[in-house]
Design a protein around this motif. Structure first.
Motif, PDB file in Angstrom:
ATOM      1  N   HIS A 146      -9.221  -3.743   6.648  1.00 46.01           N
ATOM      2  CA  HIS A 146      -8.940  -4.539   5.386  1.00 46.01           C
ATOM      3  C   HIS A 146      -7.902  -3.728   4.604  1.00 46.01           C
ATOM      4  N   PRO A 147      -6.720  -3.407   5.127  1.00 46.74           N
ATOM      5  CA  PRO A 147      -5.828  -2.300   4.516  1.00 46.74           C
ATOM      6  C   PRO A 147      -5.334  -2.974   3.140  1.00 46.74           C
ATOM      7  N   ASP A 148      -5.052  -2.285   2.450  1.00 50.45           N
ATOM      8  CA  ASP A 148      -4.371  -2.328   0.894  1.00 50.45           C
ATOM      9  C   ASP A 148      -2.897  -2.095   1.076  1.00 50.45           C
ATOM     10  N   LEU A 149      -2.705  -0.842   1.464  1.00 56.11           N
ATOM     11  CA  LEU A 149      -1.103  -0.552   1.646  1.00 56.11           C
ATOM     12  C   LEU A 149      -0.946   0.020   3.146  1.00 56.11           C
ATOM     13  N   VAL A 150       0.265  -0.030   3.567  1.00 55.16           N
ATOM     14  CA  VAL A 150       0.710   0.448   4.800  1.00 55.16           C
ATOM     15  C   VAL A 150       1.914   0.891   4.820  1.00 55.16           C
ATOM     16  N   PHE A 151       2.178   2.062   5.569  1.00 57.90           N
ATOM     17  CA  PHE A 151       3.523   2.621   5.847  1.00 57.90           C
ATOM     18  C   PHE A 151       3.977   1.629   6.888  1.00 57.90           C
ATOM     19  N   ASP A 152       4.872   0.988   6.916  1.00 62.02           N
ATOM     20  CA  ASP A 152       5.402   0.080   7.821  1.00 62.02           C
ATOM     21  C   ASP A 152       6.761   0.765   8.376  1.00 62.02           C
ATOM     22  N   VAL A 153       6.551   1.105   9.805  1.00 57.53           N
ATOM     23  CA  VAL A 153       7.481   1.885  10.520  1.00 57.53           C
ATOM     24  C   VAL A 153       8.859   1.241  10.655  1.00 57.53           C
TER      25      VAL A 153
END
Length: 166
Positions: A146-153
């Motif tokens: 359940h991610p809050d933030l993600v580095f989107d490649v």
């Protein structure tokens, strides 16, 4: 313009809401990816300290971490190596090698208050995500999946994985 604005995400950095130590993970990694992260830490000039079972040790390569994590083939000798990294003196990130197939680390929300510190976290996510070509996920403590933030490649930026107003 920063990837994230503090006012938009500060609820995610409230230890009362998200737990004190959110989980950060890069999935689908290899020993080579771990080595790339160690090389990145050194190239960035970030301070770091390595320990195995709480004992400080020198870290020459990730092979040392793997040997400790996998007990040299003897499961009863397994320990979790820790690489403590300070991208700036006031912000600590603790990388733990539970397995080579994911890079797991914790950040302390108490150290990540305000736009300046948020930008430090985003910069670290950028550096790791770009180096590995993989997403970097952050979720509330104990809430994997359940991610809050993600580095989107593909977007080459850190984004919210959900609407915090919901």
């Amino acid at each position: 313009m920063p990837d994230l604005l503090w006012d938009d995400v500060k609820v995610l950095f409230d230890p009362e809401v998200s737990g004190a130590l959110p989980d950060v993970v890069v999935e689908g990694t290899t020993v080579e990816d771990w080595q790339a992260v160690l090389d990145l830490v050194r190239a960035q000039g970030w301070q770091y300290a390595y320990s195995v079972g709480g004992e400080p040790m020198e870290l020459s390569s990730v092979a040392d971490m793997v040997a400790a994590a996998y007990g040299g083939g003897m499961p009863e000798l397994r320990v979790t190596p820790e690489l403590r990294v300070w991208p700036i003196p006031e912000v600590l990130m603790i990388f733990r090698m539970y397995q080579t197939e994911s890079i797991d680390f914790d950040v302390n929300l108490g150290e990540l208050q305000g736009q300046e510190r948020l930008d430090v976290l985003v910069d670290v996510f950028h550096a790791i995500g770009r180096r590995l070509g993989k997403p970097v996920w952050m979720s509330a403590e104990g809430s994997p999946g359940h991610p809050d933030l993600v580095f989107d490649v593909e977007a080459d930026r850190v984004v919210l994985a959900f609407d915090p107003g919901v």
